[in-house]
Enzyme design. Structure first.
Site, short mmCIF file in Angstrom:
data_model
loop_
_atom_site.label_atom_id
_atom_site.label_comp_id
_atom_site.label_asym_id
_atom_site.label_seq_id
_atom_site.Cartn_x
_atom_site.Cartn_y
_atom_site.Cartn_z
N SER A 68 -0.59 3.16 12.63
CA SER A 68 0.76 2.65 12.43
C SER A 68 1.63 3.32 13.48
O SER A 68 1.17 4.23 14.18
CB SER A 68 1.25 2.99 11.01
OG SER A 68 0.43 2.38 10.04
N PHE A 111 0.82 -1.21 0.00
CA PHE A 111 0.00 0.00 0.00
C PHE A 111 0.85 1.25 0.00
O PHE A 111 2.07 1.21 0.25
CB PHE A 111 -0.89 0.02 1.26
CG PHE A 111 -0.12 0.07 2.56
CD1 PHE A 111 0.11 -1.09 3.29
CD2 PHE A 111 0.37 1.27 3.07
CE1 PHE A 111 0.84 -1.05 4.49
CE2 PHE A 111 1.11 1.31 4.26
CZ PHE A 111 1.34 0.14 4.97
N LYS A 142 -4.42 0.90 -2.19
CA LYS A 142 -4.14 -0.53 -2.01
C LYS A 142 -3.88 -1.17 -3.37
O LYS A 142 -4.40 -0.72 -4.39
CB LYS A 142 -5.36 -1.24 -1.41
CG LYS A 142 -5.44 -1.19 0.09
CD LYS A 142 -4.48 -2.18 0.72
CE LYS A 142 -4.67 -2.31 2.20
NZ LYS A 142 -3.43 -2.69 2.87
N HIS A 183 7.48 -6.15 12.55
CA HIS A 183 7.40 -5.44 11.26
C HIS A 183 6.01 -4.91 10.96
O HIS A 183 5.83 -4.18 9.99
CB HIS A 183 7.87 -6.35 10.12
CG HIS A 183 6.81 -7.30 9.59
ND1 HIS A 183 6.07 -8.15 10.40
CD2 HIS A 183 6.37 -7.52 8.32
CE1 HIS A 183 5.24 -8.85 9.65
NE2 HIS A 183 5.39 -8.50 8.39
#
Lengths: 274, 482
Positions: free
Chosen positions: B388, B212, B481, B405
């Site tokens: 995130s 993405f 995406k 990760h």
């Protein structure tokens, strides 16, 4: 007397499962879950004699559900007088299906059950009946993988609806598993060659375009060969048009298993990197 | 030492907060080390993933532990979120411990602190990103822009410096990349012609699946001193890019696995996918050269995508490209040769990180002076709906300076698709404040936020384990995406 007189419009057929296009042309279409490949058409038949015979119906010559692929569009009975649109089915396992069809027809005939036999067996799946836009249907054709998970005795109920009255389920050629990293399948085959074919079919269910990049399956002697073949197909498709999966992994043991009637087959867990 | 019995039947011994030992069993050369909180371990069925931690411990020459990060989940061969180090002289290299998507990784760039997004700008920007950045199955660059053999010769060896020399970025971009955007030792001839064909028109594209491009805002600062040093402010707009070596890397991995298996190198291993070769053997060296080449392809790929992101911001919002500043680029599928202390002595190890990120602490030699003072950024993409994270590496010796990760999948793609069948996904995401564009609705269904673990829980576990510390929490606004 009333029971013996009861008649049903019957036929034996293999249930046909495929990644049908969600955008089919207009017409009197069979719903995807109604689609099938007829092996023996009995027509309007007394039900009781059939019911009594079902337990003796010959089993499939294949221990694993067969697969194939639709390779062309048929307009039947002929293009100048179209009554239905069908996809023709091809593939290595059609020969075994054809044998099963003969065995089944002979079995029924030998028990006094009339089977329509106007033509030799032509493997096909009807998608739509007239009236329909035949030209659009022809244009819409593209190769599709097919899986035949069970033999049914269907009753035709009218309005393109069919009710299975009896079933002989087969061991699935493949099933999708839940896998968190990527996509995964259990794949089965009575030989390594058929295992390869079924694995390819499983992948083609997600991406039918893959079929165009599959060479003939030859010299498959080990799991290494199975995976190398599948990766060659994926790789060729990725180069030409892009593929949603990137590689078939080396994970997964090849197991030797037995069916309930003691036929041996191969089983493998195929995990595919996406 | 307290014990934890999991529903899968595995019994772990607690070593510390968010650190558990998987005791050595027959065949394991080393024990397992699982970084996770009890809460994370109790969610879902981790039996298969832990089995893989066990299997990795069988690798010849493995040193220390077979490690799993808090975002661990069932992979093939290695678990996703797996780390294992082998001796660089006597040990092996395992392509399965790197992964098919060699140098899949993440890079994060920041906009100037005074830049803001409004609804109109967001709409324009999302369409600009969709227009400029090829995404989805079969979406690569135009055939006329496909790589020539000469291009390959250069980019596979030079790393992202090639792209910058061609005008796709700025020289300072290299300074803010792991390994300065190049893995040494690549050999142009090591990858096959087939691998080169697969990648030929894929440079500068993100691909499909969970790759993405995301634009969002810094929602919260946890570590103000580090954020200040790195130029991160609350409310600042960021861009996150997730992609790797595309079909090129996949072909390299797949061909190597096939070759190693045909050489009979998987004997005694519990999983064929763990097949490996001695690092110093001809086949081991050949793979290392090909892996480095694929890694350099990926660095160039992310550099090209960043260039297109900069162009999108310029077209849609009038932001000059040089103001989209690269913070860092990390690899999360790679094997690197690093010096680590083992039993009190420095030793050269081959550290495999499969769905895991390097997390060097302050003082690490390789780092840019800015990060040498603080420790390197660790970029942790979550899911497209929630958050995130940016973390700072702590250089934890136990994990060979490694960290998680991402969030890690909780549900399979097919499960997620079933869960969301018949629902308006784009409208749902819009109500969450996130606009999504993708070529395929199927991809969106597979990547819905609830398919992933809660990244906040994952980073909390990473911090408790001592691998990295939280610096900032980011929330997405726009997602492109594949």
């Amino acid at each position: 007397m009333a029971e013996q007189a009861e008649k049903k419009r019957l036929f034996f057929a293999l249930e046909a499962v495929a990644p049908w296009s969600p955008c089919e042309p207009s017409g009197r279409s069979l719903m995807p879950f109604e689609r099938h490949m007829t092996l023996a058409f009995l027509g309007d038949t007394a039900w009781k004699p059939i019911e009594e015979l079902l337990a003796l119906t010959p089993s499939s010559p294949l221990s694993i559900a067969p697969t194939g692929y639709c390779d062309s569009c048929l307009i039947l009975p002929h293009a100048s007088h179209p009554r239905l649109v069908a996809w023709h089915v091809a593939g290595k396992e059609i020969a075994a299906i054809s044998l099963w069809q003969k065995t089944l027809s002979q079995f029924l005939s030998s028990h006094g059950i009339a089977v329509e036999s106007r033509h030799s067996f032509m493997p096909h799946i009807t998608l739509c009946r007239a009236p329909c836009d035949v030209a659009e249907w022809k244009k819409s054709f593209s190769p599709l993988p097919i899986h035949f998970p069970a033999l049914h005795l269907y009753q035709s109920c009218g309005a393109l609806r069919y009710s299975p009255l009896w079933s002989q389920p087969l061991l699935n050629a493949f099933e999708q598993l839940d896998h968190t990293a990527d996509i995964a399948f259990t794949v089965r085959g009575d030989t390594l060659e058929s295992l390869t074919r079924h694995a390819l079919t499983a992948l083609a269910f997600s991406f039918p375009e893959l079929l165009a990049y599959a060479p003939e399956i030859v010299a498959i002697n080990s799991l290494n060969d199975v995976i190398a073949f599948l990766n060659e197909v994926v790789s060729n498709a990725d180069i030409a048009i892009g593929a949603p999966f990137k590689a078939v992994s080396q994970h997964g043991k090849l197991l030797r298993k037995k069916t309930s009637n003691n036929s041996r087959y191969w089983q493998w867990e195929m995990i595919v990197d996406v | 030492m307290s014990k934890l019995l999991l529903t899968s039947g595995y019994e772990l011994e607690q070593l510390g907060p968010a650190l558990y030992l998987l005791p050595k069993k027959k065949g394991m050369a080393v024990p397992g080390l699982i970084a996770a909180t009890e809460q994370l371990l109790s969610k879902g069925d981790l039996g298969e993933a832990i089995k893989q931690v066990e299997n990795v411990a069988h690798l010849p020459g493995i040193v220390g532990y077979s490690i799993a990060m808090p975002d661990m989940h069932w992979g093939y061969g290695f678990p996703i979120g797996g780390v294992a180090a082998t001796d660089a002289e006597t040990g092996i290299i395992s392509p399965g411990g790197v992964g098919y998507d060699i140098n899949c990784g993440v890079r994060l760039a920041l906009l100037p602190p005074d830049f803001s997004l409004d609804a109109k700008r967001e709409e324009k920007l999302l369409h600009a990103l969709f227009h400029h950045i090829p995404s989805g199955v079969g979406c690569g660059v135009e055939r006329s822009n496909a790589l020539s053999d000469h291009d390959y010769n250069q980019l596979l060896v030079k790393g992202s410096r090639w792209s910058i020399e061609k005008g796709f970025g700025f020289s300072e971009d290299m300074e803010f990349c792991e390994s300065r955007g190049v893995i040494a030792g690549a050999n142009y001839d090591a990858p096959s012609l087939h691998a080169k064909e697969r990648g030929r028109n894929q440079l500068g594209s993100i691909g499909s699946g969970n790759h993405f491009v995301e634009v969002g805002k810094v929602q919260h600062i946890f570590f103000p001193q580090i954020a200040e040093a790195w130029g991160i402010r609350q409310g600042q707009v960021y861009v996150l890019i997730h992609t790797g070596s595309r079909g090129f890397g996949h072909q390299v991995c797949q061909e190597t696995l096939d070759k190693f298996l045909r050489l009979g190198l998987a004997k005694e291993l519990p999983d064929r996918q763990l097949v490996s070769a001695k690092i110093l053997s001809p086949e081991g060296q050949h793979y290392i050269q090909a892996m480095a080449a694929a890694a350099n392809f990926a660095f160039n790929n992310r550099q090209h995508v960043l260039h297109k992101v900069r162009r999108s911001f310029q077209d849609a919002c009038g932001v000059p490209p040089e103001q989209v500043r690269l913070l860092y680029d990390v690899c999360h599928n790679i094997a690197k040769f690093e010096m680590h202390k083992v039993d009190g002595k420095m030793r050269k190890l081959c550290v495999h990180r499969k769905g895991a990120t390097r997390a060097f602490g302050s003082g690490a030699e390789e780092l840019h002076p800015l990060y040498k003072d603080t420790g390197q950024p660790v970029l942790v993409p979550g899911d497209m709906g929630r958050a995130s994270h940016i973390m700072v590496g702590m250089g934890c010796a136990m994990s060979w300076c490694s960290s998680c990760h991402g969030a890690g999948r909780e549900h399979s793609r097919s499960q997620s698709t079933r869960n969301w069948q018949g629902r308006d996904l784009l409208e749902y995401m819009r109500k969450q404040g996130v606009r999504v564009m993708a070529h395929s609705k199927k991809t969106i269904a597979e990547e819905m936020p609830d398919a992933y673990k809660d990244v906040d829980e994952v980073v909390e576990a990473v911090e408790l384990a001592g691998f990295a510390k939280q610096v900032a929490r980011l929330t997405p606004r726009l997602v492109l995406k594949g």
